[in-house]
Write a protein that holds these residues in place. Structure first.
Motif, PDB file in Angstrom:
ATOM      1  N   THR A  19     -35.151  79.309  12.936  1.00  0.00           N
ATOM      2  CA  THR A  19     -35.593  79.769  11.625  1.00  0.00           C
ATOM      3  C   THR A  19     -36.850  80.626  11.750  1.00  0.00           C
ATOM      4  O   THR A  19     -37.013  81.608  11.021  1.00  0.00           O
ATOM      5  CB  THR A  19     -35.827  78.566  10.702  1.00  0.00           C
ATOM      6  N   THR A  39     -33.423  72.854   9.116  1.00  0.00           N
ATOM      7  CA  THR A  39     -32.401  73.661   8.453  1.00  0.00           C
ATOM      8  C   THR A  39     -31.113  72.846   8.392  1.00  0.00           C
ATOM      9  O   THR A  39     -30.651  72.350   9.416  1.00  0.00           O
ATOM     10  CB  THR A  39     -32.139  74.946   9.260  1.00  0.00           C
ATOM     11  N   ASP A  59     -28.815  82.284   9.639  1.00  0.00           N
ATOM     12  CA  ASP A  59     -29.531  81.167  10.251  1.00  0.00           C
ATOM     13  C   ASP A  59     -28.666  79.929  10.071  1.00  0.00           C
ATOM     14  O   ASP A  59     -28.089  79.714   9.007  1.00  0.00           O
ATOM     15  CB  ASP A  59     -30.887  80.963   9.561  1.00  0.00           C
TER      16      ASP A  59
HETATM   17 MG   LIG Z   1     -34.185  75.978  11.212  1.00  0.00          MG
END
Ligand SMILES: [Mg+2]
Ligand SMILES: Nc1nc2c(ncn2[C@@H]2O[C@H](COP(=O)(O)OP(=O)(O)OP(=O)(O)O)[C@@H](O)[C@H]2O)c(=O)[nH]1
Lengths: 703, 76
Positions: A19, A39, A59
Motif C-alpha cells: 500500500t 488492506t 492494491d
Molecule cells: Mg496494504
C-alpha cells in the motif's frame, strides 16, 4: 480507463509495503500500518508510467501464498484466476520485504508459474545496511529471469525504476514459469492435468483443483475432470507439501548466489523490545497502561481546543442571529443547524487524539504484540487474538473494524467478532455521552484527583468492552457453527511511526467523521424543521384554541406565547409521530422529543444533539441565546415538575446509547460481510432489545 | 518426544524430517520447513500462544499446532 492502459496488480506478503508503494505510484492515501492485514479489500488507482503510458494499479490484501485461508487472501486468488480481459492483470508487481526475501520469494515463484509477466520490487532497502544485507542485483535478475528493482516506498526511492520495469516487462510480455514445481513431483499425474485445457498454465489448473475455484472459461466437462483430481485428498495434500518444499529448495539455490546476510552487522532492537512488551507479567500491565494513557490524554489535551470551538460556535450563532433577517428559517439555522453541527465539531480534538493514538499503535508494530498477548483470553470468549484489532479500532468506527475481521480465518470466530464489535464505544457515541454526562454528573473530583465526569466516561467505555466480551461468550455457546480455529500471526519488526502516514490517517478519519455526520445533521435538521413547523388542522388552529381556552386566561403574554408554541409543536407532524411512540418510551424516562431523537439516531448516533436542538428551536421563539445544553437543562417534565434530563433519565439514556444498534451504515456493512440479512437483523433487534430492557431497569430503579 | 512446544525460552531446535505431514500447509509456506532452525522467543502469559522464529520469520502460533511439530534439540 483507456484501452491501452497497463493493468498492474500489487501482490506480496502482508506488511511488505504494497500500500505504501501504491500510494507513491497513484498519489492516493490508502491506509498503511505496521501489522499484517491492514488492506483487506482491493483498491484501484491510476499512475502515469511515462509521458505516453498510463497504468491502472490495483492494491490487494497481503498473502503468504496463493492458497488462501481467509477472505482477504482469497481476493488475491480470485484476481489471479480471472481471465476476463477487462479485469485480469497484464503485469504483476510482486512486492517483497528485503529482510525476509526467502519467504517472499515463495509467493513470487507461485506467481511466476502462473505465466503472467512479473516484476519483483524488493522493498525497504533503507533497512539493508542496518540488517547487514547485501544483494547482487544483476545475478538475481538473471537467476529469476525477471525485472527486479530495489525500492524504498517509505523514502520514495526507486519508484521511477518500478515504472520503467513495468513498461519493459509489459512490452517484452515474457512469462516463463520459475520452477514448474509440479512436474518435478509426479510428471505423469500433472501431464494428465495439463491435458484438460491447454489454454491455462499447469499451475492455474492445479490451483483450480486445490482451491475449487473455476473461471468462466472452464467448461462443465472440464470442471468435472478437474474435480476428479480433487477426490484423493491425502494425495493432494502430499503434493502441496512437496511442492512447497521444492520451491524453497529452488529459492535457496538462487539466494545462495545472490543474497548475503552479515549477522555481525545486524542490530537487534526487536528482541530487546519484545522482552518488555510481551513479558509474561508486565505485558498485560503495559497494555492496560497504554489504554489508560490514551484515555487520559484524550481528556487532558483536548479541553483547551474544545473550549475554543465552543466559544467560536456561540459567537457564530450570535453573529448569525444579528445578521440574518428575523424569522423561522433563521431560527432553524441559529438554533438548530449551528448547534447541531457544533455539537459534532467540538469533538474533533478528542477523536483526533484518539485516532492519533490508534494510528501510532498501528505503525509501531505494537498491535501484533497485543494480538499475541490476548489470543488465549479471546479464545475463551469464542474469538481469536486477531479480534482485538477490530475491538480497538472499533473505538473510532465500527465499519472499518468489521472489515478488518476479514483476516480471521475461522468463520465462527469472525462472525462473533462482527456481531459484537458495535458494542465498543465508537466516536459517534462520544457527543451523546458528553452532553448527557455534563448534565447529570457533577464536575467534581473523586479520590482527590480524578474528574468524576471523565471517570463516568471511562466506565462507559469499559461497559462497551465488557458487554462485547460477554455477548461473544453467549454467542459462542449458542451458535451452532463448526469451523476450525487456526492461528498464525507474523510479528512485524518494531518501527518508528512515519509521521506522514499517521497524519494522513488521522486526517482522513477525522474528515470522514465530520463530513459524514455533518451531511446527515444538515439534511435531518431541514426535514425535522419542516415536519415540526407544519401540521394538520389541529396545528393550524392551535393558537386560536389556546387563546380561547378559559384556563389560559390567567397567563401573561409571554407565558401564553410559550404555551402556544408547545401546543403547536405537539400538533405538528413530528409531534404527532412522537406522541404515538411516547407510550413505549415513557417507562424509560423519555418524552416524545427524546423519542424523535432516538429514532433519528438510527441514521447516525451523533445527530441526537442536533435533533433536540432543532425541535427545541421550533418550539421556543425566544430571543436570547441559550446553548443547547442550557435548553436541555431547563426542559421540565410536566408530570413530575422536575428536570427532564435528571439523573435517572440521563443514566437510562446513557445505557440506551451504549447498547442500542443505531447505525444503518454498520448494518449495511454487516449484511455485505455476512452475505445475509439474518445477522444484521439479529444485531438490530438483539442490541436494541437489550438497550430497552436495561434502560427500563435503570430508570425504574433510580427514579 | 521433543516438539516446538517443549522448547524453553531462548532454546533452539531443528524441525525433524519426519514432521512434514504434521505441519499445516500455511505454516510450511511461512517457512516452517523440515530441517529449519526454530527458536522459541517468548511464551504468552497464559502459556499460549508461542512466539517463535523460524527460517527468518517471526511467528506467533498456538501450542496446539506447536506440539504437533517434532524437533531435534541440538546436543551441545
Ligand atoms: Mg496494504
Ligand atoms: N523502513 C521502511 N518501512 C516501510 C517501507 N515501505 C513501507 N514501510 C512500512 O511498512 C509497514 C507496512 O506498510 P504497508 O504499505 O501497510 O504494507 P502492506 O503490504 O500494504 O500491508 P498489508 O496491507 O497488511 O498487506 C508500514 O509501517 C510502512 O510504514 C520502506 O521502504 N522502508
Amino acid at each position: 480507463m483507456a484501452k491501452n492502459d497497463i493493468k498492474v496488480a500489487l501482490i506480496g506478503n502482508p506488511n511488505t509495503g504494497k500500500t505504501s508503494l501504491f500510494n507513491q505510484l497513484t498519489g492516493l492515501t490508502q491506509k498503511v500500518g505496521n501489522y499484517p492485514g491492514v488492506t483487506v479489500d482491493k483498491k484501484k488507482g491510476t499512475c502515469k508510467l511515462s509521458t505516453t503510458q498510463n497504468a491502472v494499479i490495483t492494491d490487494l490484501p497481503g498473502t503468504y501464498s496463493i492458497n488462501p485461508t481467509s477472505i482477504d487472501e482469497s481476493i488475491v486468488l480470485k484476481t489471479l484466476l480471472k481471465k476476463d480481459i477487462k479485469e485480469s492483470p497484464d503485469v504483476i508487481l510482486v512486492v517483497a520485504d528485503v529482510e525476509n526475501l526467502k519467504r517472499n520469494l515463495l509467493l513470487f515463484s507461485q506467481i511466476k508459474d502462473l505465466e503472467i509477466p512479473t516484476v519483483l520490487a524488493i522493498n525497504m532497502v533503507d533497512q539493508m545496511s542496518r540488517k547487514g544485507i547485501s544483494i547482487d542485483l544483476t545475478a538475481l535478475k538473471e537467476e529469476l529471469n525477471t525485472e527486479v528493482v530495489l525500492i524504498s516506498a517509505r523514502k520514495n526511492q526507486g519508484i521511477k525504476n518500478v515504472k520503467d520495469a513495468i513498461i519493459k516487462c509489459h512490452v517484452a510480455a515474457k512469462a516463463s514459469p520459475m520452477c514448474d514445481a509440479n512436474y518435478k513431483i509426479d510428471p505423469e499425474y500433472f501431464d494428465k492435468l495439463k491435458a484438460i485445457n491447454p489454454n491455462f498454465s499447469l499451475y492455474e489448473l492445479w490451483l483450480m483443483v486445490t482451491q475449487k475455484n473455476f473461471p468462466a472459461e472452464i467448461s462443465k466437462k472440464e470442471k468435472e475432470q478437474l474435480l476428479s483430481f480433487n477426490k484423493d485428498v491425502s494425495r493432494l495434500k502430499k503434493y502441496q507439501h512437496k511442492e512447497t518444499i521444492y520451491r524453497y529448495q529452488e529459492i535457496n539455490k538462487v539466494l545462495k548466489k545472490t543474497y548475503i546476510v552479515d549477522k555481525s552487522k545486524a542490530t537487534d532492537l526487536r528482541s530487546k523490545l519484545d522482552k518488555v512488551f510481551t513479558h509474561r507479567i508486565f505485558g498485560y500491565f503495559i497494555f492496560l497502561a497504554v489504554l489508560l494513557l490514551i484515555f487520559q490524554s484524550i481528556f487532558d489535551w483536548s479541553s483547551l481546543p474544545m473550549d475554543l470551538i465552543d466559544t467560536t460556535f456561540a459567537e457564530l450563532s450570535d453573529f448569525a442571529r444579528n445578521n440574518l433577517p428575523m424569522g423561522i428559517l433563521s431560527d432553524l439555522i441559529v438554533e438548530g443547524i449551528i448547534p447541531g453541527i457544533g455539537g459534532v465539531i467540538i469533538f474533533i480534538p478528542q477523536i483526533a487524539i484518539l485516532f492519533l493514538f490508534i494510528a501510532v499503535l498501528e505503525e509501531t508494530g505494537y498491535m501484533s504484540r497485543v494480538v499475541f498477548l490476548m489470543d488465549k483470553i479471546m479464545r475463551r470468549f469464542g474469538m481469536n487474538g486477531k479480534s482485538i484489532i477490530p475491538l480497538i479500532s472499533g473505538t473510532a468506527c465500527a465499519i472499518p473494524a468489521i472489515m478488518a475481521t476479514r483476516t480471521i480465518s475461522s468463520w465462527k470466530e469472525r462472525l462473533i467478532t462482527i456481531l459484537v464489535v458495535p458494542f465498543t464505544t465508537c466516536s459517534a457515541r462520544l457527543p451523546v455521552y458528553a452532553i448527557l454526562i455534563s448534565l447529570i454528573i457533577p464536575n467534581t473530583k473523586i479520590f482527590g484527583f480524578y474528574n468524576l465526569q471523565a471517570f463516568t466516561l471511562l466506565m462507559l467505555y469499559a461497559l462497551g468492552f465488557v458487554t462485547a466480551i460477554l455477548a461473544a461468550y453467549i454467542l459462542q455457546k449458542t451458535l451452532k457453527i463448526k469451523s476450525n480455529s487456526f492461528f498464525v500471526v507474523e510479528m512485524p519488526n518494531y518501527k518508528l511511526p512515519s509521521i506522514k502516514n499517521v497524519a494522513f490517517d488521522v486526517l482522513e478519519k477525522t474528515k470522514a467523521f465530520v463530513f459524514g455526520a455533518g451531511k446527515i445533521i444538515l439534511a435531518l435538521s431541514v426535514v425535522l424543521w419542516f415536519l415540526a413547523s407544519n401540521g394538520p388542522k389541529s396545528y393550524k388552529n392551535a393558537a386560536e384554541n389556546v387563546t380561547n381556552n378559559i384556563e389560559n386566561s390567567q397567563l401573561s403574554a409571554t407565558e401564553l406565547q410559550q404555551k402556544i408554541g408547545s401546543v403547536k409543536l405537539e400538533n405538528s407532524y413530528i409531534g404527532i409521530m412522537g406522541k404515538s411512540i411516547e407510550p413505549a418510551i415513557k417507562p424509560l424516562g423519555y418524552d416524545w422529543k427524546v423519542g424523535i431523537a432516538l429514532i433519528t439516531s438510527f441514521a447516525a448516533r451523533e445527530v441526537f444533539v442536533g435533533t433536540l436542538a432543532t425541535i427545541y428551536s421550533v418550539e421556543a421563539d425566544d430571543e436570547n441565546t441559550t446553548t443547547i445544553k442550557e435548553k436541555m437543562r431547563s426542559e421540565i417534565n410536566p408530570e413530575t415538575g422536575k428536570q427532564r434530563f435528571n439523573f435517572p433519565a440521563g443514566m437510562s439514556l446513557l445505557v440506551f446509547y451504549a447498547f442500542a444498534m443505531q447505525c444503518m451504515a454498520t448494518l449495511a456493512i454487516v449484511k455485505r460481510e455476512t452475505k445475509t440479512w439474518k445477522w444484521p437483523l439479529i444485531q438490530l433487534f438483539g442490541m436494541t432489545g437489550l438497550a430497552y430492557i436495561c434502560s427500563l431497569i435503570v430508570y425504574q430503579i433510580l427514579s | 518426544m521433543n516438539t516446538i512446544a517443549s522448547l524453553r525460552i531462548g532454546e533452539i531446535g531443528y524441525i525433524s524430517e519426519g514432521a512434514l505431514e504434521f505441519i499445516p500447509l500455511k505454516l510450511l509456506e511461512m517457512g516452517c520447513l523440515p530441517g529449519a532452525e526454530v527458536e522459541l522467543i517468548q511464551i504468552a502469559p497464559l502459556k499460549d500462544p508461542l512466539y517463535i522464529c523460524v527460517n527468518g520469520s517471526h511467528l506467533a502460533i498456538r501450542k496446539e499446532a506447536a506440539s504437533q511439530i517434532q524437533i531435534l534439540k541440538s546436543e551441545f
